[in-house]
Design an enzyme around this catalytic site. Structure first.
Site, PDB file in Angstrom:
ATOM      1  N   GLY A  13       0.774  -1.243   0.000  1.00  0.00           N
ATOM      2  CA  GLY A  13       0.000   0.000   0.000  1.00  0.00           C
ATOM      3  C   GLY A  13       0.798   1.280   0.000  1.00  0.00           C
ATOM      4  O   GLY A  13       0.206   2.366  -0.005  1.00  0.00           O
ATOM      5  N   GLU A  18       4.320  -6.958   1.536  1.00  0.00           N
ATOM      6  CA  GLU A  18       3.803  -7.336   0.211  1.00  0.00           C
ATOM      7  C   GLU A  18       3.541  -6.063  -0.571  1.00  0.00           C
ATOM      8  O   GLU A  18       2.414  -5.602  -0.667  1.00  0.00           O
ATOM      9  CB  GLU A  18       2.577  -8.246   0.312  1.00  0.00           C
ATOM     10  CG  GLU A  18       1.631  -7.879   1.408  1.00  0.00           C
ATOM     11  CD  GLU A  18       0.459  -8.822   1.549  1.00  0.00           C
ATOM     12  OE1 GLU A  18       0.668 -10.045   1.507  1.00  0.00           O
ATOM     13  OE2 GLU A  18      -0.662  -8.325   1.711  1.00  0.00           O
ATOM     14  N   GLY A  42       3.626  -3.667  -3.920  1.00  0.00           N
ATOM     15  CA  GLY A  42       3.539  -3.728  -5.367  1.00  0.00           C
ATOM     16  C   GLY A  42       3.865  -2.389  -5.992  1.00  0.00           C
ATOM     17  O   GLY A  42       4.974  -2.136  -6.455  1.00  0.00           O
ATOM     18  N   ARG A  89      -6.864   2.533 -15.444  1.00  0.00           N
ATOM     19  CA  ARG A  89      -6.936   3.271 -14.175  1.00  0.00           C
ATOM     20  C   ARG A  89      -7.714   4.587 -14.270  1.00  0.00           C
ATOM     21  O   ARG A  89      -8.523   4.871 -13.388  1.00  0.00           O
ATOM     22  CB  ARG A  89      -5.543   3.513 -13.589  1.00  0.00           C
ATOM     23  CG  ARG A  89      -4.760   2.216 -13.331  1.00  0.00           C
ATOM     24  CD  ARG A  89      -3.519   2.427 -12.481  1.00  0.00           C
ATOM     25  NE  ARG A  89      -3.879   2.760 -11.125  1.00  0.00           N
ATOM     26  CZ  ARG A  89      -3.806   3.963 -10.608  1.00  0.00           C
ATOM     27  NH1 ARG A  89      -3.332   4.959 -11.324  1.00  0.00           N
ATOM     28  NH2 ARG A  89      -4.177   4.196  -9.374  1.00  0.00           N
ATOM     29  N   CYS A 126     -14.846   2.429 -27.822  1.00  0.00           N
ATOM     30  CA  CYS A 126     -16.186   3.022 -27.905  1.00  0.00           C
ATOM     31  C   CYS A 126     -16.828   3.154 -26.524  1.00  0.00           C
ATOM     32  O   CYS A 126     -17.818   2.484 -26.211  1.00  0.00           O
ATOM     33  CB  CYS A 126     -17.052   2.177 -28.825  1.00  0.00           C
ATOM     34  SG  CYS A 126     -16.306   2.044 -30.438  1.00  0.00           S
ATOM     35  N   TYR A 167      -0.451  -1.895 -12.089  1.00  0.00           N
ATOM     36  CA  TYR A 167      -1.867  -1.986 -12.431  1.00  0.00           C
ATOM     37  C   TYR A 167      -2.129  -1.416 -13.830  1.00  0.00           C
ATOM     38  O   TYR A 167      -3.148  -0.771 -14.066  1.00  0.00           O
ATOM     39  CB  TYR A 167      -2.733  -1.273 -11.375  1.00  0.00           C
ATOM     40  CG  TYR A 167      -2.491  -1.771  -9.966  1.00  0.00           C
ATOM     41  CD1 TYR A 167      -2.906  -3.039  -9.578  1.00  0.00           C
ATOM     42  CD2 TYR A 167      -1.816  -0.990  -9.016  1.00  0.00           C
ATOM     43  CE1 TYR A 167      -2.672  -3.514  -8.296  1.00  0.00           C
ATOM     44  CE2 TYR A 167      -1.572  -1.453  -7.738  1.00  0.00           C
ATOM     45  CZ  TYR A 167      -1.997  -2.712  -7.378  1.00  0.00           C
ATOM     46  OH  TYR A 167      -1.765  -3.172  -6.107  1.00  0.00           O
TER      47      TYR A 167
HETATM   48  N1  LLP Z   1      -1.501  -7.038  -0.487  1.00  0.00           N
HETATM   49  C1  LLP Z   1      -2.810  -7.177  -0.676  1.00  0.00           C
HETATM   50  C2  LLP Z   1      -3.546  -8.105   0.166  1.00  0.00           C
HETATM   51  C3  LLP Z   1      -3.458  -6.412  -1.677  1.00  0.00           C
HETATM   52  O1  LLP Z   1      -4.777  -6.534  -1.839  1.00  0.00           O
HETATM   53  C4  LLP Z   1      -2.715  -5.523  -2.466  1.00  0.00           C
HETATM   54  C5  LLP Z   1      -3.354  -4.742  -3.507  1.00  0.00           C
HETATM   55  C6  LLP Z   1      -1.325  -5.441  -2.243  1.00  0.00           C
HETATM   56  C7  LLP Z   1      -0.746  -6.206  -1.230  1.00  0.00           C
HETATM   57  C8  LLP Z   1      -0.427  -4.535  -3.039  1.00  0.00           C
HETATM   58  O2  LLP Z   1      -0.756  -3.231  -2.815  1.00  0.00           O
HETATM   59  P1  LLP Z   1       0.210  -2.056  -3.331  1.00  0.00           P
HETATM   60  O3  LLP Z   1       1.522  -2.147  -2.594  1.00  0.00           O
HETATM   61  O4  LLP Z   1       0.386  -2.223  -4.788  1.00  0.00           O
HETATM   62  O5  LLP Z   1      -0.556  -0.827  -2.995  1.00  0.00           O
HETATM   63  N2  LLP Z   1      -5.945  -1.595  -9.168  1.00  0.00           N
HETATM   64  C9  LLP Z   1      -5.836  -0.559  -8.160  1.00  0.00           C
HETATM   65  C10 LLP Z   1      -5.152  -1.051  -6.908  1.00  0.00           C
HETATM   66  C11 LLP Z   1      -5.757  -2.321  -6.339  1.00  0.00           C
HETATM   67  C12 LLP Z   1      -5.023  -2.820  -5.123  1.00  0.00           C
HETATM   68  C13 LLP Z   1      -5.277  -4.261  -4.916  1.00  0.00           C
HETATM   69  N3  LLP Z   1      -4.603  -4.838  -3.810  1.00  0.00           N
HETATM   70  C14 LLP Z   1      -5.117   0.641  -8.760  1.00  0.00           C
HETATM   71  O6  LLP Z   1      -4.835   0.623  -9.963  1.00  0.00           O
HETATM   72  O7  LLP Z   1      -4.893   1.637  -8.075  1.00  0.00           O
END
Ligand code: LLP
Length: 415
Positions: free
Chosen positions: A239, A273, A275, A312, A342, A371
Site C-alpha cells: 500500500g 507485500e 507492489g 486506471r 467506444c 496496475y
Molecule cells: N496485499 C494485498 C492483500 C493487496 O490486496 C494488495 C493490492 C497489495 C498487497 C499490493 O498493494 P500495493 O503495494 O500495490 O498498494 N488496481 C488498483 C489497486 C488495487 C489494489 C489491490 N490490492 C489501482 O490501480 O490503483
C-alpha cells in the site's frame, strides 16, 4: 531514481530513447526500466535491514516474467493471489518458500497446487477458508502454514475503491471473530498458524494509517502468543504510495519508522507485500496520436492506446502524467487525451494543459508500471500491447504484441 529522464527534449528509459523503442516495438507499448524496479526494491530492503524480513513483491501490479526474475535475483519473494500468479512466480524462478498466497476465494485446486509448491504460507481471509485448507492439506498428508488476515477497520485514507481494511470491505476476518478463529485452528490438525496479516489499502500517502494497523496487529499477536499460538510472521501488507501528480509520499524509511518498533518489540519476522511502490514509476505506456480533433472549443488528442491498455483513469479517475516523447515539453494546449475504444470512459486526461501535439506524435503516459498491463483487456478486439524492458543502453521485447490470430486462438465454431 525512476529510470525515466528527459535529455535534450527526449524522454529515455535508462539509456534508450523511447522513440527508438516505439520504432522497433510499435505502439501502444509498455516500457519497463529494470534498474528502476531494482532500485525501488533495494530501497525497501535497505529500510528494513535491521529486522528479519522478506519483501514479497505483489505481482498483481506487474507480472512480467523478466521483472519478477530480476527482482528474484535480488532476493525478492512474491505475493500471489491466484494459481495463475503462483505459476508465473515459479516460472520466473521464485522458490516456493518465498511465495505467500492471499485472496478471498482460493479454490481447493489452488490450495493443493500451492501446497505442492511448498509455499511459505497462505494469507487466510475467512473462517471457512481455514477448514478448506485443512481438509486439502489432510488429504495430501501435509501441514499447511497459515497466516490469518484480520480486518482492523482502519481507514487507509485513499481512493474508496482501493481501500481494503474497513469493516465493510470483503477482505480479512472481523476482529470480533478472533475466538472463533482460535477455536477453528485448534481443531484443524493439518494447519500450522504462524502469522498475522493486515493490508488496509493501496496508494497510501501518509504513514498514520499503517502505524495504526501495526498497533492493532501487535495486540493480536500478543494475545495469540498468550493463547499458545507460536506467531512469528507479521505481515503489514503493502500500500505504500507513489507520486502520480505531485503527491509527496513517504520514503520507504519513513514507513519503516512506524513499523519497525512493533516488529522489534514482538521479535517477529516481517513480511512486506509491496507492489505499486516498486513497479508504479518503473514503467510507462507509449502511445501515438492518431488524430487531433477539434470539436467546438475542445481539442482531443486521440491516441492509439485505450482503456484496454490502461484502465486506471476509467476505473478510478486516476491521474497519470502525460507528455510528448520528444519535442517541446511546454504545456501550451488544453486537451483531452482519449483512446480508440467506444466508451466515454476511455480517456487518459481531461482538460489538461499539454504540449502541442500533432498526428503521428509519440506520447508518454507515466506511472504505468503498476496496475497497467496486468489489468489489460482485449475489449473491442484490440490485441494486448507488448512489454519492453530496458537496462543501460539495451532494450528487448519481453512480451510480444498479441496478434489478431491470438485473439481467436481459444475459439472454435460450434453448434
Ligand atoms: N496485499 C494485498 C492483500 C493487496 O490486496 C494488495 C493490492 C497489495 C498487497 C499490493 O498493494 P500495493 O503495494 O500495490 O498498494 N488496481 C488498483 C489497486 C488495487 C489494489 C489491490 N490490492 C489501482 O490501480 O490503483
Amino acid at each position: 531514481m525512476n529510470g525515466f529522464h528527459l535529455k535534450n527534449n527526449r524522454w529515455y528509459s535508462d539509456g534508450v530513447a523511447l522513440s527508438q523503442i516505439a520504432k522497433k516495438a510499435g505502439t501502444p507499448c509498455y516500457v519497463y526500466s529494470l534498474p528502476a524496479f531494482e532500485a525501488k526494491y533495494m530501497e525497501v530492503d535497505q529500510a528494513y535491514r535491521s529486522v528479519p524480513h522478506l519483501v514479497a513483491y505483489s505481482i498483481k501490479t506487474n507480472d512480467n516474467l523478466s521483472v519478477i526474475h530480476a527482482l528474484g535475483k535480488l532476493g525478492s519473494g512474491t505475493d500471489v493471489v491466484s494459481g495463475g500468479e503462483l505459476f508465473k512466480a515459479r516460472k520466473a524462478g521464485i522458490p516456493g518458500n518465498k511465495i505467500i498466497f492471499a485472496g478471498v476465494a482460493k479454490t481447493d485446486a489452488e490450495i493443493a497446487y500451492a501446497l505442492k509448491e511448498n509455499i511459505r504460507y497462505f494469507n487466510v481471509e475467512s473462517i471457512p477458508e481455514i477448514s478448506a485448507i485443512n481438509s486439502v492439506a489432510k488429504k495430501m498428508g501435509k501441514t499447511a502454514p497459515i497466516a490469518i488476515r484480520f480486518n482492523p477497520n482502519i481507514d487507509a485514507l485513499t481512493h474508496h475503491f482501493i481501500s481494503t481494511g474497513k469493516k465493510e470491505n470483503k477482505f480479512g476476518i472481523f476482529l470480533g471473530d478472533l475466538d472463533e478463529v482460535m477455536h477453528t485452528v485448534r481443531k484443524s490438525t493439518s494447519v500450522h498458524w504462524t502469522g498475522v496479516h493486515a493490508h488496509i489499502g493501496s496508494q497510501m500517502t501518509q504513514t498514520g494509517s499503517l502505524a495504526k494497523s501495526a498497533r492493532v496487529v501487535e495486540q493480536i499477536v500478543l494475545k495469540l502468543r498468550q493463547e499458545g499460538f507460536p506467531i512469528y510472521d507479521v505481515n503489514l501488507g503493502g500500500g505504500y504510495g507513489i507520486d502520480y501528480n505531485g503527491e509527496k509520499p513517504p520514503k520507504a524509511s519513513q514507513y519503516a519508522s512506524v513499523v519497525m518498533p512493533v516488529i522489534k518489540r514482538l521479535k517477529a519476522g516481517l513480511i512486506l507485500e509491496l507492489g505499486r511502490f516498486i513497479s508504479g514509476n518503473s514503467g510507462v505506456l507509449l502511445t501515438r496520436v492518431v488524430f487531433v480533433k477539434k470539436s467546438g472549443k475542445k481539442t482531443f488528442y486521440i491516441v492509439d492506446a485505450g482503456m484496454g491498455d490502461l484502465i486506471r483513469p476509467a476505473l478510478y479517475e486516476a491521474y497519470h502524467r502525460i507528455s510528448r516523447a520528444e519535442g517541446p515539453q511546454k504545456p501550451v494546449q488544453t486537451a483531452d487525451v482519449v483512446g480508440p475504444i467506444c466508451e466515454s470512459t476511455d480517456f487518459f486526461a481531461k482538460n489538461r494543459r499539454l504540449p502541442e501535439a500533432k498526428r503521428g506524435d509519440l506520447m508518454v503516459i507515466f506511472s504505468a508500471g503498476a496496475y497497467g498491463s496486468v489489468m489489460g483487456s482485449t475489449y473491442n478486439s484490440r490485441p494486448l500491447s507488448p512489454e519492453v524492458v530496458t537496462r543501460g543502453s539495451r532494450f528487448a521485447v519481453a512480451r510480444r504484441r498479441q496478434t489478431r490470430e491470438d485473439l481467436v486462438r481459444l475459439e472454435k465454431f460450434v453448434l
